[in-house]
Design a protein around this motif. Structure first.
Motif, PDB file in Angstrom:
ATOM      1  N   MET A   1       0.818  -1.182   0.000  1.00  0.00           N
ATOM      2  CA  MET A   1       0.000   0.000   0.000  1.00  0.00           C
ATOM      3  C   MET A   1       0.863   1.247   0.000  1.00  0.00           C
ATOM      4  N   CYS A   2       2.100   1.105  -0.276  1.00  0.00           N
ATOM      5  CA  CYS A   2       3.014   2.252  -0.274  1.00  0.00           C
ATOM      6  C   CYS A   2       3.185   2.801  -1.676  1.00  0.00           C
ATOM      7  N   TRP A   4       3.146   6.051  -3.573  1.00  0.00           N
ATOM      8  CA  TRP A   4       3.146   7.485  -3.312  1.00  0.00           C
ATOM      9  C   TRP A   4       3.584   8.228  -4.558  1.00  0.00           C
ATOM     10  N   TRP A  19      -2.770  13.956  -4.103  1.00  0.00           N
ATOM     11  CA  TRP A  19      -3.047  13.292  -2.822  1.00  0.00           C
ATOM     12  C   TRP A  19      -4.318  12.457  -2.890  1.00  0.00           C
ATOM     13  N   VAL A  20      -5.313  12.936  -3.626  1.00  0.00           N
ATOM     14  CA  VAL A  20      -6.550  12.158  -3.796  1.00  0.00           C
ATOM     15  C   VAL A  20      -6.260  10.866  -4.571  1.00  0.00           C
ATOM     16  N   ASN A  22      -3.420   9.282  -4.568  1.00  0.00           N
ATOM     17  CA  ASN A  22      -2.726   8.423  -3.615  1.00  0.00           C
ATOM     18  C   ASN A  22      -3.714   7.688  -2.710  1.00  0.00           C
ATOM     19  N   ILE A  23      -4.693   8.409  -2.214  1.00  0.00           N
ATOM     20  CA  ILE A  23      -5.683   7.806  -1.312  1.00  0.00           C
ATOM     21  C   ILE A  23      -6.526   6.773  -2.049  1.00  0.00           C
ATOM     22  N   ILE A  24      -6.949   7.085  -3.274  1.00  0.00           N
ATOM     23  CA  ILE A  24      -7.768   6.148  -4.041  1.00  0.00           C
ATOM     24  C   ILE A  24      -6.989   4.876  -4.347  1.00  0.00           C
ATOM     25  N   GLY A  26      -4.470   3.640  -2.655  1.00  0.00           N
ATOM     26  CA  GLY A  26      -4.313   2.922  -1.395  1.00  0.00           C
ATOM     27  C   GLY A  26      -5.570   2.173  -0.998  1.00  0.00           C
ATOM     28  N   CYS A  27      -6.724   2.787  -1.229  1.00  0.00           N
ATOM     29  CA  CYS A  27      -7.995   2.120  -0.910  1.00  0.00           C
ATOM     30  C   CYS A  27      -8.234   0.921  -1.812  1.00  0.00           C
ATOM     31  N   GLU A  31      -8.553  -2.820  -0.479  1.00  0.00           N
ATOM     32  CA  GLU A  31      -9.770  -3.594  -0.735  1.00  0.00           C
ATOM     33  C   GLU A  31      -9.429  -4.994  -1.222  1.00  0.00           C
TER      34      GLU A  31
END
Length: 54
Positions: A1-2, A4, A19-20, A22-24, A26-27, A31
């Motif tokens: 999950m790293c 970046w 950043w969004v 990156n978050i998506i 990671g999710c 999942e």
């Protein structure tokens, strides 16, 4: 999950967009990992129940 992506030479909107992303990402990776762990737990549970009934 790293995963970046580093925001470089962007304005505030571009940095927020990176950043969004990156978050998506990671999710999505998280999942897949959760689905793998749940399916493995269900398999182990059924295997235990079958061995218990024998």
């Amino acid at each position: 999950m790293c995963v970046w992506l580093l925001p470089k030479n962007f304005d505030i909107g571009g940095t927020a967009g990176v950043w969004v992303i990156n978050i998506i990402l990671g999710c999505l990776i998280g999942e897949v990992v959760v689905i793998w762990y749940v399916s493995r737990a269900v398999y182990v549970l059924f295997k235990y129940l079958v061995d218990l009934l024998r």
